[in-house]
Design an enzyme around this catalytic site. Structure first.
Site, PDB file in Angstrom:
ATOM      1  N   HIS A   1     -13.985  23.596  30.612  1.00 16.55           N
ATOM      2  CA  HIS A   1     -13.199  22.188  30.568  1.00 16.55           C
ATOM      3  C   HIS A   1     -12.329  22.202  29.257  1.00 16.55           C
ATOM      4  O   HIS A   1     -11.812  21.026  29.074  1.00 16.55           O
ATOM      5  CB  HIS A   1     -14.230  21.188  30.755  1.00 16.55           C
ATOM      6  CG  HIS A   1     -14.754  21.002  32.048  1.00 16.55           C
ATOM      7  ND1 HIS A   1     -15.835  21.624  32.481  1.00 16.55           N
ATOM      8  CD2 HIS A   1     -14.280  20.224  33.115  1.00 16.55           C
ATOM      9  CE1 HIS A   1     -16.105  21.248  33.698  1.00 16.55           C
ATOM     10  NE2 HIS A   1     -15.217  20.417  34.106  1.00 16.55           N
TER      11      HIS A   1
ATOM     12  N   GLU B   1     -11.613  16.955  42.499  1.00 10.69           N
ATOM     13  CA  GLU B   1     -12.723  17.531  43.172  1.00 10.69           C
ATOM     14  C   GLU B   1     -12.241  18.185  44.280  1.00 10.69           C
ATOM     15  O   GLU B   1     -12.795  19.426  44.717  1.00 10.69           O
ATOM     16  CB  GLU B   1     -13.787  16.499  43.288  1.00 10.69           C
ATOM     17  CG  GLU B   1     -14.302  15.782  42.131  1.00 10.69           C
ATOM     18  CD  GLU B   1     -14.799  16.794  41.016  1.00 10.69           C
ATOM     19  OE1 GLU B   1     -15.011  18.050  41.545  1.00 10.69           O
ATOM     20  OE2 GLU B   1     -14.870  16.279  39.655  1.00 10.69           O
TER      21      GLU B   1
END
Ligand SMILES: [Zn+2]
Length: 876
Positions: free
Chosen positions: A474, A382
């Site tokens: 993803h 992140e």
């Protein structure tokens, strides 16, 4: 020209093939006007920007680098605007970045990076440049008009929108041409645009609006930059030990104010908050500081300690000052929730980079909530979205978005393994502490393990929508991840690792931050890594350096990412605005498995209770192996049920609301058709030789009408509210599976085939870009075969088109089944099998028992249907 419309060029002076050119460039300098200042003060004494510009101009003008040019376009000169200068202690070099412009209008995604040593001597030139031809350079739409358009789209109503539209040249892949556009960045979505299903984390979007006709060219998600917080007034910083979410003892820095401690590490500027299970859409981030007393929350300790590890990694390994490189804060909030995604207001299975900070959800593990912040790899992942956001700013869609994801994964792995100097002991899985949580788990060493493609030829062209994972960011990241893994684990001839962890960190970090731009593709990443390698390993012995560079090239070759050669055969629809609908084909009509595999049963209209499909499943199970795992109801096997709508008060009301004349008329028509079928059946079975009165025929069908549930179905066709409620039962089950990219097979029976068909058509109309994830749509004993039924479909469905998410539509009918029949020529089916043997139905003198035949498909003995048709197609 590549997929993003840009030409790339790279030149490195520390490359044996470039020695000659590098020498010529050096020796010709004194004679060039561009180097007049250099002559006066010496290259070393120039400011880096002036030196870099001189190198750039010389390289552009030089006959030695014929591929590096900046031609005029529409009589306008190509100019280069300086973006900034950076000193890189990792390589003892500096970079100066430029953006390409025409008429002062920048070319979107363009970038030139000039890398020099500390003496301003040229090391490398890397560029992605465009030639925006055939585009009128005068905007027809004013910035205010463009802004209004976006305000409208983002649901601002009368509220003001603070944003500045900027003109750009943009290569629109969808239409394969250049456009003049306005870019409007960081637009917070207002509620009006949100639909019921639009319930996700708050999104900032970039809008690209055509400056000539106002069309939306693209709508792209943003990960915004770091928010600036007021620093707490300095009080007492303390270090103490506390248990984290994995019950490990961690050292943390906190701040002592009076007799209360809070999770503030002022040295590293790491701040950890508790969002107290509020909704992320409330706009109240980051929440309140996590404090003690009472006791430290273990999830907060994980978030705080892990963020500190990443901050130290940035500082000591990458020589970077925080996410933004100017020492800005690193903010985390634990106990975050998105209300609509949380079953109990506490669980929220996600972690994200939102509004310039980390937000962490949690899941229940043995009854206890476990924060997503427990995984150091997740935390680093992140935080590196934040670093990317501040540097390459890789657009979070399509291939550049997959690159964005991949770089976060690469650093998730590097950071979480960094304590371990021996690469053979590294763990290549992302988020293993959270296994089974629904977080996209990935394995860099083996993308296929989590259903990611591992090869460029398997690149998934998914739509640029939230449901399409913004073009599969993803999923496709797996291809680039695998190349990175192959680099990281490359060995020399003696079997020793070629790279150490520090140079690996530097290699990927410098590539990301110095050489990539918004629209960079995988191949640009390859080119840049090769270039950075030449700088980074320029001090190595030539054999060592070559071995490293070859290992990099080989890693990319092996996953099919090539730098030159043909363009990858990729679908062009990368950027698509809201208004464009495109049906996308995946391969040769075969569906891609990207999620789990589900089986959905749809019963006919009559009383069916939960578990009605148990026996249907028992008939199918022996033939489908592990496709649906154990096939437990509610797990991989789902039932559509609407019997609660039938024969209840609502149903009676619905009957009353229907025009009884119309109902009677329709009933008669359907009866006539069934009767006709019956007569033909009879004729076939008796070779036409047996004679019966028509009165007897009608009587037969009449008496069987209840078993065939005709009256229930009349309500469906005549009462639009009832129809909607029944269709909702179907879409409620199927839609979540589809938008989460799961593969499904649908087996629908009798009148349920009508519901399933209309349900799929409704989904198709409301949810654009659904992929062909319905591998097989089986219609069994289908009432769609009755012409009158088709006439009463919703008008838009009467064309009989196959819903676009359906890969294969297979129709079945058994002998003696009066409801079912052929769909050929009326519906766009893929194949059908008629006159199946109604297994285990008794054959009476005039034919098969009709009700028995209608239900004969789902008996265990019916191998022809369950094995030869259902299973055979499901297993393809
Ligand atoms: Zn991510």
């Amino acid at each position: 020209m590549s997929k993003n419309g840009l030409h790339t060029f790279a030149f490195h002076t520390k490359d044996e093939t470039s020695d000659r050119v590098a020498n010529i460039l050096r020796t010709e300098r004194p004679s060039l006007a561009a180097f007049a200042t250099t002559k006066a003060v010496g290259l070393r004494n120039l400011d880096p920007e002036t030196a870099a510009r001189q190198h750039l101009n010389q390289a552009l003008a030089s006959k030695e680098l014929p591929q590096f040019t900046a031609p005029e376009v529409n009589n306008a000169t190509c100019e280069f605007k300086i973006l900034g200068t950076e000193t890189l202690p990792l390589t003892e070099t500096k970079t100066v970045k430029f953006r390409q412009t025409y008429n002062k209008i920048p070319v979107y995604g363009s970038l030139i990076t000039i890398e020099m040593d500390y003496g301003n001597e040229l090391l490398a030139v890397n560029s992605s440049l465009g030639e925006p031809i055939n585009v009128d350079t005068i905007a027809q739409i004013s910035p205010a008009e463009a802004l209004n358009k976006v305000r409208d789209l983002a649901g601002y109503g009368l509220k003001p929108l603070e944003a500045t539209p900027r003109l750009c040249y943009y290569f629109d892949t969808a239409v394969d041409r250049w456009r003049l556009i306005y870019v409007i960045e960081d637009v917070r979505q207002q509620s009006r645009e949100k639909t019921q299903t639009d319930k996700h984390i708050p999104l900032l979007m970039d809008y690209l609006i055509d400056a000539h006709n106002g069309e939306i060219v693209a709508k792209l998600p943003r990960t915004p930059s770091v928010a600036v917080l007021d620093r707490a007034s300095p009080s007492q910083q303390q270090v103490e030990e506390a248990l984290d979410g994995l019950e490990k003892l961690r050292k943390i820095s906190c701040l002592m104010t009076g007799d209360r401690k809070t999770l503030q590490d002022l040295d590293l500027n790491v701040h950890t908050y508790d969002f107290e299970f509020r909704d992320l859409n409330s706009g109240l981030l980051p929440g309140n500081y996590v404090g003690k007393p009472p006791e430290w929350a273990p999830g907060a300790i994980s978030a705080h300690a892990n963020a500190a590890v990443v901050a130290i990694f940035l500082r000591d390994v990458l020589r970077r000052n925080g996410i933004d490189n100017i020492g800005g804060p690193l903010i985390s909030s634990i106990n975050c929730v998105v209300a609509n995604e949380s079953p109990d207001g506490q669980e929220w299975r996600n972690a994200a980079w939102v509004e310039g900070q980390m937000v962490y959800g949690q899941r229940k593990v043995r009854g206890q909530l476990r924060s997503y912040a427990v995984g150091l790899d997740v935390v680093a992942h992140e935080i590196f979205h934040g670093v990317t956001d501040r540097t390459a700013r890789l657009q979070y869609a399509g291939e550049s978005g997959a690159l964005n994801e991949s770089y976060s994964d690469i650093f998730g792995i590097i950071v979480s393994n960094f304590e371990e100097p021996n690469l053979s002991a590294w763990n290549w899985e992302m988020g293993e502490e959270l296994q089974g949580t629904g977080i996209p788990l990935r394995d860099l060493s083996n993308p296929s393990k989590y259903r990611q493609p591992a090869q460029m030829r398997d690149y998934l062209n998914l739509p640029i929508t939230e449901a399409g994972d913004w073009g599969g960011v993803h999923f496709n990241s797996g291809i680039h991840n695998l190349a990175a893994y192959k680099i990281m684990t490359a060995k020399d001839r003696q079997g020793a690792y070629l790279f150490d962890r520090k140079s690996l960190a530097a290699l990927f970090y410098l590539t990301l931050t110095q050489y990539l731009s918004r629209t960079s593709l995988f191949r640009d990443s390859r080119g840049a890594i090769e270039l950075v390698g030449r700088t980074l390993f320029r001090g190595d012995a030539i054999e060592v350096r070559n071995a490293k560079l070859q290992a990099i090239a080989r890693a990319f070759d092996e996953v099919g990412i090539s730098i030159s050669g043909q363009e990858q055969l990729l679908d062009g629809s990368v950027f698509s605005g809201d208004s464009i609908t495109r049906s996308q084909q995946l391969g040769n009509g075969s569906p891609r498995i990207v999620g789990n595999h589900y089986l959905v049963y749809v019963h006919g209209i009559s009383q069916h209770r939960e578990h009605y499909s148990d026996s249907w499943w028992q008939a199918l199970q022996p033939h489908v192996g592990e496709v649906f795992k154990n096939g437990n109801l509610g797990d991989t096997r789902l039932e559509v049920l609407w019997s609660h709508l039938v024969n209840t008060e609502t149903f009676v009301n619905a009957v009353n609301a229907v025009d009884t004349n119309k109902q009677r008329q329709l009933r008669r028509e359907i009866m006539a058709i069934l009767e006709d079928r019956r007569r033909q059946e009879l004729a076939t079975n008796t070779n036409g030789g047996f004679h019966r009165s028509s009165a007897m025929q009608t009587h037969w069908v009449e008496s069987n009408a209840a078993a065939l549930a005709i009256d229930d179905f009349l309500i469906y066709m005549l009462n639009s509210r009832m129809r909607q409620r029944i269709i909702d039962c179907f879409t409620d089950v199927v839609k979540p599976l589809l938008i989460n990219n799961n593969q499904i097979d649908i087996i629908s029976h009798s009148w349920g085939t009508v519901v399933a068909y209309e349900g799929l058509r409704e989904l198709e109309a409301n949810e654009q870009f659904l992929q062909r994830y319905v591998s097989n749509f089986f219609t069994v004993g289908s009432a769609l075969s009755i012409g009158t039924v088709r006439d009463f479909l919703r008008p838009e469905n009467r064309d009989g088109r196959r819903p676009s998410m359906v890969n294969k539509w297979i129709n079945l009918d058994a002998k003696g089944d009066l409801v079912g029949g052929t769909l050929w020529g009326m519906f766009d089916i893929s194949e059908e099998t008629l006159k199946l043997n109604p297994t285990s139905c008794s054959q009476q003198w005039f034919g098969y028992d009709s009700v028995c035949a209608h239900n004969s498909y789902f008996v265990k003995e019916n191998i022809a249907v369950n094995q030869e048709i259902f299973a055979k197609n499901i297993l393809v």
